[in-house]
Structures are given as structure tokens and as C-alpha cells.
Design an enzyme around this catalytic site. Structure first.
Site, mmCIF file in Angstrom:
data_model
loop_
_atom_site.group_PDB
_atom_site.id
_atom_site.type_symbol
_atom_site.label_atom_id
_atom_site.label_comp_id
_atom_site.label_asym_id
_atom_site.label_seq_id
_atom_site.Cartn_x
_atom_site.Cartn_y
_atom_site.Cartn_z
ATOM 1 N N HIS A 27 69.959 -128.417 8.767
ATOM 2 C CA HIS A 27 70.532 -127.742 7.606
ATOM 3 C C HIS A 27 70.421 -128.633 6.365
ATOM 4 O O HIS A 27 71.115 -129.644 6.249
ATOM 5 C CB HIS A 27 71.999 -127.426 7.899
ATOM 6 N N HIS A 69 70.531 -126.651 -3.252
ATOM 7 C CA HIS A 69 71.562 -125.792 -2.672
ATOM 8 C C HIS A 69 71.836 -124.589 -3.574
ATOM 9 O O HIS A 69 72.059 -123.480 -3.096
ATOM 10 C CB HIS A 69 72.836 -126.602 -2.455
#
Length: 352
Positions: A27, A69
Site C-alpha cells: 500500500h 495520496h
């Protein structure tokens, strides 16, 4: 038979055997150990045995995909320390919320390359701040090149698992993502269902458009609250009903639910894995993090929120329920848990 005073404990749902061998998805790279979405984070994840590395994709002013992000880079870069960009701080409405900061779509790639990444969660991951200022913001092209180079060096196939971030927002400002992303993957030779790629999105119409453009496998992301920002479904809760999952299976290969939609701590598990498998969908939950802060109290070790708890137990439980892969900020832990559950060697070739 148990009486009303002595009821038998509720059993876990019957496990639905994995439809595919479980994969470990890094991730944002090994983001528990390096600033997220940097080549260093992805490189460490690969060294630790991850099968896929995950870049969140946003666009620059000149239509280049970069990994951040969010398109707001205030918390993930040193942009605030660059006086030449002070006047680009602004407020925008994205997915219905007002956000203030600096946004990738207001910078050319050349300008973004003058910035350096920094740790997004410094209070929880203070050791990662030692790497602040060392790494550039990577492009999708650089990440693809890394995955291909690492595959050749390790003898393992390293895939990428990109997420389209805010695709309807980018489309609204004249920067639709779908054809650009497919073109980038086509250039890499990745255009079939057997390509080492999954494309994920919290939105629905974005995935439907991609379904018409590519055979690359698609993953519908789901959360335990709210619904798709594009309004294509009333809520994520509606999407995990049997009828909803059947609709998702019409355009997606699998789902990526919030892990709490499957099991939380010692609470009884849901039937989501079994229901998704019945619809022919693979299940890749997100995100297993080691810090106590991200775990239910029953899995804490000690009282420090940044201390590491029993994330291993959380991963083992969901593997036992039949998940087909999972996202983690700590790929080495994930690989060890996956290998223990499947009877593989303790560490794959090319790991450290």
C-alpha cells in the site's frame, strides 16, 4: 441445544475458498517504513516480497500521471518551503468538500520534480521523517520501469496496482484519466487480463469507462460509510448486497473493501467474502497497518498509539475467511502471514 441463558457463540461464516492465490499489495509501497509513494518505498516493498506495488495516480498540469495520496500535496511534499510556489496555494472543491493547499494539476512535471517527498504521518511514524527531503515525486512511467526492472532482477513478476484518484473531478477540469491511463499501460505492453496490473477506483463510472477501453483487471473499491463520489450508486452498502455485487461483477474483476467490512477484532465476521465469491468477484481488502492506532483495542500491544499491535492476527483471520489478497503498509509482515497461511516458503526469492 443451548438454552436462552446459555447460547452457543455465533460461528464465523463458512470460509469461501480463495478464487485466486492470495497476493500481497504494498500500500503506497512499504509506507510503514518509508515516506509513501516514493521509489524508495516501492523498492523496499519489492525487496520484502510484495507481489504488487500501489501508486495512487493524479495528473500534473501537463497531463503526466504522478503518484501522490491526493492531488493536494501540502502534507506529502515540501511545497510549503518553496517561496516561488507560495501564490499557488488555493482552495478547491473536490468531491463535494473544500480543500486548501497546493494541487498537482497546477504544476508542470518539471516543477513538481523540484519538490521532495515527506512523511504524511509524522506523529505515528517519526522514524520515517529521517527520509524527508530525499526523494522526488515519481511518475507512473518511472514506477512501471521499476516494476519491470525488479521483475527481471528477482525472477518474480512484480505488478502495479494503480488507483485513479478523484477521476470525476479531473474530468470536470478537462483532464479525464481513462484514455491516458490505458495509453500508458498499452505502451508498457500491459493491455490484457493477464497483465500484472489491477486498476482500482472508489468511483463507478470511471471503472465502467475503463472496462470499455481495456481488458486489464478492474477493482471496485468500497468503504464502510458513504458512497461513490460520482453518484453512480446510492451507497457502498447498496453495492455489497447480492444484487449490487452482481452489478459490480458486470464491469469489475474484484472488489477492494475496507477491511472492517469483513471482520473487526473479535466481532463476528460478515459474509462479504462469501457473497462476493458467489458473484465471481475476488476480494482484496485494505489496509492492514501495524500501529495500535489503526487496530481495534483487542489487538493493541501496550498503550502507545504508535506502537505495533497484533496486525498479524487480523491478517490471519481474513486469510482464513478466503480473501484473495490484501493491502498492507508493512509488506514483510503481509508476506510472512500469507506464506504461513498458504504453506509457501518463509520468504520468496529476491526478498530480504
Amino acid at each position: 441445544m443451548a438454552t436462552s441463558r446459555e447460547r452457543a457463540p455465533r460461528a464465523e461464516p463458512l470460509a469461501a475458498p480463495s478464487l485466486s492465490p492470495p497476493i500481497v499489495i504494498a500500500h503506497r509501497g512499504a509506507s510503514g517504513l518509508r515516506p509513501e509513494h516514493t521509489l524508495a518505498s516501492y523498492e523496499l516493498a519489492i525487496a520484502q516480497g510484495a507481489d504488487f506495488i500501489e501508486p495512487d495516480l493524479v495528473l500534473t498540469k501537463d497531463d503526466v500521471f504522478v503518484a501522490r495520496h491526493e492531488n493536494n500535496i501540502a502534507d506529502t511534499s515540501d511545497v510549503a518551503d518553496h517561496p516561488e510556489f507560495a501564490d499557488r496555494r488555493t482552495t478547491k472543491t473536490i468531491d463535494g468538500e473544500q480543500v486548501t493547499g497546493w494541487f498537482t494539476e497546477d504544476f508542470t512535471l518539471a516543477e513538481l520534480k523540484t519538490l521532495r517527498a515527506k512523511e504524511r504521518l509524522p506523529m505515528l511514524r517519526p522514524a520515517n521523517t529521517d527520509y524527508d527531503g530525499r526523494f522526488q515525486i515519481p511518475t507512473l512511467e518511472e514506477i512501471i520501469a521499476l516494476a519491470k526492472r525488479a521483475s527481471a532482477e528477482t525472477g518474480r513478476t512484480i505488478g502495479i496496482y494503480p488507483e485513479t484518484k478523484h477521476p470525476s473531478y479531473f474530468a470536470s477540469i478537462g483532464q479525464p484519466m481513462e484514455r491516458r491511463l490505458v495509453a500508458a499501460l498499452d505502451a508498457a505492453g500491459w493491455n490484457g487480463a493477464d497483465a500484472p496490473v489491477f486498476i482500482q477506483s472508489f468511483e463507478v463510472d470511471n471503472l465502467r469507462r475503463l472496462h470499455a477501453l481495456t481488458k486489464v483487471r478492474l477493482i471496485q473499491l468500497l468503504d464502510d460509510t458513504g458512497g461513490p463520489a460520482d453518484g453512480a450508486a446510492p451507497s457502498y452498502a447498496d453495492m455489497i448486497s447480492p444484487a449490487g455485487l452482481k452489478q459490480v461483477a458486470g464491469y469489475a474483476w474484484g472488489i477492494g473493501p475496507n477491511k472492517d467490512m469483513i471482520a473487526v477484532g473479535s466481532k463476528p465476521a460478515t459474509t462479504l467474502v462469501r457473497d462476493a465469491h458467489a458473484a465471481g468477484l475476488r476480494v482484496h481488502p485494505w489496509t492492514f497497518r501495524a500501529e495500535n492506532y489503526f487496530l481495534p483495542r483487542s489487538q493493541w500491544k501496550g498503550l502507545n498509539p504508535r506502537g505495533h499491535g497484533d496486525v498479524e492476527a487480523a491478517i490471519r483471520r481474513q486469510l482464513a475467511l478466503g480473501i484473495d489478497g490484501f493491502f498492507t503498509d508493512f509488506p514483510l509482515i503481509g508476506v510472512e502471514m500469507r506464506n504461513a497461511a498458504t504453506g509457501k516458503g518463509s520468504r520468496p526469492k529476491g526478498s530480504i
